[in-house]
Design a protein around this motif. Structure first.
Motif, PDB file in Angstrom:
ATOM      1  N   LYS A  15      73.444 -17.389 -17.529  1.00  0.00           N
ATOM      2  CA  LYS A  15      74.620 -16.409 -16.915  1.00  0.00           C
ATOM      3  C   LYS A  15      75.920 -17.256 -16.252  1.00  0.00           C
ATOM      4  N   THR A  16      77.020 -16.225 -15.832  1.00  0.00           N
ATOM      5  CA  THR A  16      78.049 -16.857 -15.234  1.00  0.00           C
ATOM      6  C   THR A  16      78.628 -16.050 -14.076  1.00  0.00           C
ATOM      7  N   ALA A  17      78.856 -16.692 -13.066  1.00  0.00           N
ATOM      8  CA  ALA A  17      79.570 -16.079 -11.794  1.00  0.00           C
ATOM      9  C   ALA A  17      80.846 -16.461 -11.664  1.00  0.00           C
ATOM     10  N   THR A  18      81.865 -15.822 -11.247  1.00  0.00           N
ATOM     11  CA  THR A  18      83.444 -16.246 -11.141  1.00  0.00           C
ATOM     12  C   THR A  18      83.432 -16.581  -9.726  1.00  0.00           C
ATOM     13  N   ALA A  39      79.691 -16.720  -4.895  1.00  0.00           N
ATOM     14  CA  ALA A  39      79.542 -16.053  -6.151  1.00  0.00           C
ATOM     15  C   ALA A  39      78.293 -15.851  -6.785  1.00  0.00           C
ATOM     16  N   VAL A  40      77.205 -16.781  -6.909  1.00  0.00           N
ATOM     17  CA  VAL A  40      76.206 -16.937  -7.247  1.00  0.00           C
ATOM     18  C   VAL A  40      75.319 -15.800  -6.708  1.00  0.00           C
ATOM     19  N   ASP A  97      76.311 -13.463  -4.955  1.00  0.00           N
ATOM     20  CA  ASP A  97      76.650 -11.965  -4.846  1.00  0.00           C
ATOM     21  C   ASP A  97      76.228 -11.636  -6.497  1.00  0.00           C
ATOM     22  N   ALA A  98      75.988 -12.503  -7.432  1.00  0.00           N
ATOM     23  CA  ALA A  98      75.619 -11.999  -8.734  1.00  0.00           C
ATOM     24  C   ALA A  98      74.120 -11.727  -8.611  1.00  0.00           C
TER      25      ALA A  98
END
Length: 257
Positions: free
Chosen positions: A2-5, A78-79, A81-82
């Motif tokens: 998965k990806t966080a921005t 960011a991670v 938060d995801a």
């Protein structure tokens, strides 16, 4: 993955395993998300949702020239938060330094576990220009020399060990993340001694180290514990020479959250 921005638009890749409260594993120098898989699996067996991260400039994550420790703190934010803003953070080596730095900047986390953070406290510091020299080597296409220079000067591995690594099959994987040596060297230069804000972090903090590890890391963990009276120092006999034992580390975490 998965990806966080991150705040500057950089994509940060992460993997998850297990169900339960999220715990974000932040690796040290040269590590990528897959290196954290053994600890992630052990934490999943203890009832956590374990998250392993490709830090900036590594693996499937993006990069941006001139990245700073503040950028890496934003990456962690960011991670978190995801995956859930009540996340626990488990940082190893420079990842532990980053975790504490991020917490001091207000990145939300429920608790923080610091595994053998390499704080120098002003003792035997690497040359001040190490990050800049590493960046020049990378820019000149001498990524292998950047890796070796970081190992010799930043980590202070014995020359014989560095040469053995250079001749091994694993060396190519280190060269692939050579840019990250700049970020690790910059981070540990900027906060070689924890700031007052880092020492005042209010979340529950556990400092972990092995009985048999590098003397500098013993000194770092013990001195950090003295500087943070609210933190707990836990010696993990199963963790040897800067390699955290997955099952023992997971048990320490489970007993405290």
């Amino acid at each position: 993955m998965k990806t966080a921005t991150s705040a500057d638009g950089t994509p940060i890749a992460f993997d998850e395993v297990g169900d339960g409260p999220p715990i974000v594993i932040v690796g040290g120098a040269f590590s990528v998300a897959s290196d954290g898989a053994p600890i992630a699996e052990a934490l999943a067996k203890q009832g956590f949702r374990a998250v392993t991260v490709d830090r900036r400039g590594r693996g499937a994550s993006g990069d941006r020239r001139g990245s700073t420790p503040e950028d890496e703190a934003d990456d962690l934010a960011a991670v978190i938060d995801a995956v859930g803003r009540d996340a626990i953070v488990l940082g190893h080596s420079s990842g532990a330094v980053l975790g504490l730095f991020a917490a001091a900047r207000g990145v939300p986390m429920r608790a923080l576990f610091l595994s053998e953070p390499p704080f120098r406290f002003g003792v035997d510091e690497p040359a001040a220009d190490l990050p800049e020299r590493l960046q020049r080597l990378v820019d000149e296409g001498r990524r292998d020399d950047a890796v070796v220079t970081f190992q010799l000067e930043g980590v202070e591995l014995p020359p014989q060990m560095v040469e053995q690594i250079r001749q091994s099959d694993m060396f190519a994987s280190l060269v692939a993340v050579a840019q990250s040596t700049v970020y690790d060297a910059t981070l540990t230069r900027q906060v070689s001694t924890p700031t007052a804000e880092m020492l005042a972090v209010s979340q529950p903090i556990t400092i972990l180290r092995g009985e048999r590890t590098f003397p500098m890391l013993v000194a770092s963990a013990d001195r950090l514990a003295q500087a943070m009276p609210h933190a707990e120092l836990v010696i993990v006999p199963e963790s040897v020479m800067h390699r955290p034992d997955p099952d023992a580390t997971a048990r320490v975490v489970r007993e405290r959250v």
